[in-house]
Design a protein around this motif. Structure first.
Motif, mmCIF file in Angstrom:
data_model
loop_
_atom_site.group_PDB
_atom_site.id
_atom_site.type_symbol
_atom_site.label_atom_id
_atom_site.label_comp_id
_atom_site.label_asym_id
_atom_site.label_seq_id
_atom_site.Cartn_x
_atom_site.Cartn_y
_atom_site.Cartn_z
ATOM 1 N N LEU A 196 10.254 -10.307 -4.749
ATOM 2 C CA LEU A 196 10.685 -9.421 -5.825
ATOM 3 C C LEU A 196 12.181 -9.567 -6.112
ATOM 4 O O LEU A 196 12.614 -9.504 -7.274
ATOM 5 C CB LEU A 196 10.349 -7.971 -5.474
ATOM 6 C CG LEU A 196 8.857 -7.621 -5.491
ATOM 7 C CD1 LEU A 196 8.613 -6.264 -4.858
ATOM 8 C CD2 LEU A 196 8.313 -7.642 -6.921
ATOM 9 N N ASP A 197 12.966 -9.773 -5.066
ATOM 10 C CA ASP A 197 14.405 -9.989 -5.265
ATOM 11 C C ASP A 197 14.650 -11.290 -6.029
ATOM 12 O O ASP A 197 15.573 -11.391 -6.847
ATOM 13 C CB ASP A 197 15.139 -10.027 -3.923
ATOM 14 C CG ASP A 197 15.291 -8.644 -3.305
ATOM 15 O OD1 ASP A 197 14.801 -7.663 -3.894
ATOM 16 O OD2 ASP A 197 15.905 -8.552 -2.223
ATOM 17 N N GLY A 198 13.820 -12.299 -5.753
ATOM 18 C CA GLY A 198 13.930 -13.551 -6.500
ATOM 19 C C GLY A 198 13.654 -13.347 -7.981
ATOM 20 O O GLY A 198 14.344 -13.909 -8.846
ATOM 21 N N ILE A 199 12.645 -12.524 -8.283
ATOM 22 C CA ILE A 199 12.339 -12.215 -9.679
ATOM 23 C C ILE A 199 13.509 -11.471 -10.326
ATOM 24 O O ILE A 199 13.869 -11.727 -11.482
ATOM 25 C CB ILE A 199 11.043 -11.385 -9.767
ATOM 26 C CG1 ILE A 199 9.853 -12.235 -9.291
ATOM 27 C CG2 ILE A 199 10.820 -10.868 -11.188
ATOM 28 C CD1 ILE A 199 8.561 -11.449 -9.167
ATOM 29 N N ALA A 200 14.128 -10.563 -9.567
ATOM 30 C CA ALA A 200 15.299 -9.849 -10.086
ATOM 31 C C ALA A 200 16.433 -10.818 -10.398
ATOM 32 O O ALA A 200 17.146 -10.666 -11.402
ATOM 33 C CB ALA A 200 15.765 -8.799 -9.077
ATOM 34 N N ALA A 252 25.076 -12.835 -6.561
ATOM 35 C CA ALA A 252 25.259 -11.719 -5.631
ATOM 36 C C ALA A 252 23.987 -11.476 -4.816
ATOM 37 O O ALA A 252 24.050 -11.167 -3.613
ATOM 38 C CB ALA A 252 25.655 -10.456 -6.395
ATOM 39 N N ILE A 253 22.819 -11.636 -5.450
ATOM 40 C CA ILE A 253 21.549 -11.482 -4.727
ATOM 41 C C ILE A 253 21.396 -12.596 -3.700
ATOM 42 O O ILE A 253 20.969 -12.358 -2.560
ATOM 43 C CB ILE A 253 20.362 -11.471 -5.707
ATOM 44 C CG1 ILE A 253 20.415 -10.223 -6.593
ATOM 45 C CG2 ILE A 253 19.032 -11.519 -4.948
ATOM 46 C CD1 ILE A 253 19.343 -10.194 -7.674
ATOM 47 N N PHE A 272 21.377 -4.819 -2.703
ATOM 48 C CA PHE A 272 20.251 -5.683 -2.346
ATOM 49 C C PHE A 272 20.232 -5.951 -0.843
ATOM 50 O O PHE A 272 19.176 -5.894 -0.207
ATOM 51 C CB PHE A 272 20.314 -6.990 -3.143
ATOM 52 C CG PHE A 272 19.661 -6.902 -4.493
ATOM 53 C CD1 PHE A 272 18.361 -7.314 -4.673
ATOM 54 C CD2 PHE A 272 20.346 -6.373 -5.582
ATOM 55 C CE1 PHE A 272 17.744 -7.223 -5.911
ATOM 56 C CE2 PHE A 272 19.746 -6.280 -6.824
ATOM 57 C CZ PHE A 272 18.438 -6.702 -6.997
ATOM 58 N N ARG A 273 21.389 -6.256 -0.261
ATOM 59 C CA ARG A 273 21.412 -6.530 1.175
ATOM 60 C C ARG A 273 21.034 -5.303 1.983
ATOM 61 O O ARG A 273 20.184 -5.365 2.889
ATOM 62 C CB ARG A 273 22.804 -7.008 1.599
ATOM 63 C CG ARG A 273 22.852 -7.421 3.074
ATOM 64 C CD ARG A 273 24.249 -7.452 3.626
ATOM 65 N NE ARG A 273 24.862 -6.128 3.648
ATOM 66 C CZ ARG A 273 26.058 -5.878 4.186
ATOM 67 N NH1 ARG A 273 26.758 -6.853 4.717
ATOM 68 N NH2 ARG A 273 26.560 -4.660 4.157
#
Length: 332
Positions: A263-267, A282-283, A237-238
Motif C-alpha cells: 500500500l505504501d508503494g501505491i501511495a 520520502a516514502i 510513513f516510517r
C-alpha cells in the motif's frame, strides 16, 4: 487533582506570543503551566520570563523532538495529570473542567483528548485529532471528523464522551503514573505517531483512551512542520510501520506488514502522478529507515502485551479511496 499543562517549545516565540494568553487566562486557576524548552536559540525563554512570570520553565539540554523533549521535561514535573499541549493551540473558557470530571469518575481513563477544531476555520475539525482517533487493520490512523484529508464541519455530532483508540499529541491529557509506568514516549519515533504508540501501549495494560467533546481547543496545525514538508511524510510513513511491528498481534502480523509495504508503494506512485516525487522519495527513505530499525522494534515487541481487537474498520484505504466514504458515520 494536580494538573500540569506542559507546552513543548523550540524557537517558537511568535506562537507563544499568540497563544499563551488564552492558556494563562483560561487555565491558571486550575493548573500549573510549564514551558518545556527544547534548547531554543531564539528569545522564547526570555519572552516568557518577562511577560508570563507565573509560567515555570524546564530547559532541556538538546532538541530531542517531541518524544524525547517531553520525556526529559516530565521527569522534573510533579502532578497527577499531565496535559501535553502544542504551542499552536488556543484553548477556550472552562476547557479543563469536563476533562477533570471524566478523570475523577472513571479510574480506568488514562488518556483524554478534547474536541480539536481548526484555528483557521473554527467550523471545521482539525486534522490532528479532530473528534478522537482510531486505527484500521493496516495501522492507518484516522479520526471522527477527519478521514485522510477530508475534514467534517462541526455540527455537534461529536459532543459526546467516547472511548477512542488514540488521542492527539496536539492536546493530550495523561495520568502521570501511567506515563511513567510506560516510560513515556518511544524516543526512536522523534516526532509523529508516537502518541498512537503510547495510546496502544496504554490499552495493552488495561487502561482506556477517551474523548471529551464538551472541551474544545483550536489548533493551527503544521505550525512546526508543514504538511507539505517531505520530512513529515517520511516520519509519518516510517513511524506508522514501526507501530505495526511493535504492536500488531501475532495473528495479523505478517499479513499486515506485507500489505502495508504494498500500500505504501501505491501511495508512492500516487505522489508521482500528482507531480510530487519528493514525497515518493520520502516514502522510500522511510522504508529504508524502517528496515534499519526492524530488529530493534522486534525486540521491543516481545516485551509488550498485545491488544487483539484494535481494528474497528478493516481498511480505511478501501473505504475512502474505493468506496468514497469520507465521513465517520458512513464507515462500515
Amino acid at each position: 487533582m494536580r494538573i500540569a499543562i506542559v507546552i513543548l517549545n523550540w524557537n517558537g516565540q511568535k506562537l507563544l506570543e499568540q497563544f499563551l494568553p488564552s492558556v494563562v487566562n483560561f487555565s491558571s486557576q486550575e493548573a500549573d503551566i510549564y514551558l518545556a524548552d527544547n534548547a531554543s536559540t531564539d528569545s522564547s525563554i526570555n519572552y516568557v520570563r518577562a511577560f508570563f512570570p507565573s509560567i515555570k520553565i524546564v530547559e532541556n539540554a538538546i532538541n530531542g523532538g517531541y518524544a524525547k523533549g517531553y520525556n526529559d521535561a516530565l521527569k522534573s514535573i510533579d502532578a497527577d495529570i499531565y496535559c501535553l499541549l502544542n504551542s499552536d493551540i488556543e484553548v477556550t473558557k472552562n476547557w479543563l473542567k469536563p476533562i477533570i470530571e471524566v478523570f475523577k469518575v472513571d479510574e480506568k481513563a488514562a488518556i483524554i483528548q478534547p474536541k480539536i477544531l481548526d484555528f483557521k476555520d473554527k467550523t471545521k475539525f482539525e486534522y490532528a485529532g479532530a473528534g478522537g482517533g482510531f486505527i484500521d487493520l493496516y495501522g492507518y490512523p484516522y479520526c471522527r471528523g477527519r478521514v485522510f484529508n477530508h475534514l467534517e464541519t462541526d455540527k455537534g455530532q461529536f459532543n459526546d464522551v467516547k472511548d477512542i483508540f488514540w488521542a492527539s499529541g496536539a492536546c493530550l491529557f495523561i495520568r502521570s503514573q501511567v506515563y511513567h509506568t510506560l516510560k513515556g514516549f518511544d524516543e526512536d519515533y522523534f516526532a509523529h505517531q508516537e502518541e498512537i504508540d503510547l495510546c496502544w501501549r496504554t490499552q495493552n495494560i488495561g487502561h482506556k483512551i477517551k474523548y471529551v467533546g464538551k472541551s474544545t481547543v483550536y489548533h493551527v496545525g503544521g505550525a512546526t512542520l508543514q504538511g507539505a514538508n517531505p520530512h513529515k511524510t517520511f516520519l509519518n510513513f516510517r513511524n506508522s510501520l514501526l507501530n505495526v511491528v511493535k504492536n500488531v498481534p501475532k495473528k495479523w502480523f505478517l499479513f499486515v506488514i506485507f500489505s502495508r509495504l504494498l500500500l505504501d508503494g501505491i501511495a508512492g506512485i500516487k505522489f508521482i502522478v500528482e507531480l510530487r516525487p519528493i514525497h515518493t522519495w520520502a516514502i522510500i527513505e522511510a522504508h529504508f529507515s524502517f528496515y534499519k530499525n526492524f530488529n530493534s522494534f522486534l525486540i521491543k515487541r516481545k516485551e509488550l502485551l498485545k491488544k487483539e481487537d484494535y481494528n474497528l474498520h478493516t481498511s480505511i484505504v478501501w473505504q475512502y479511496f474505493v468506496l468514497g466514504r469520507s465521513k465517520f458515520k458512513d464507515l462500515k
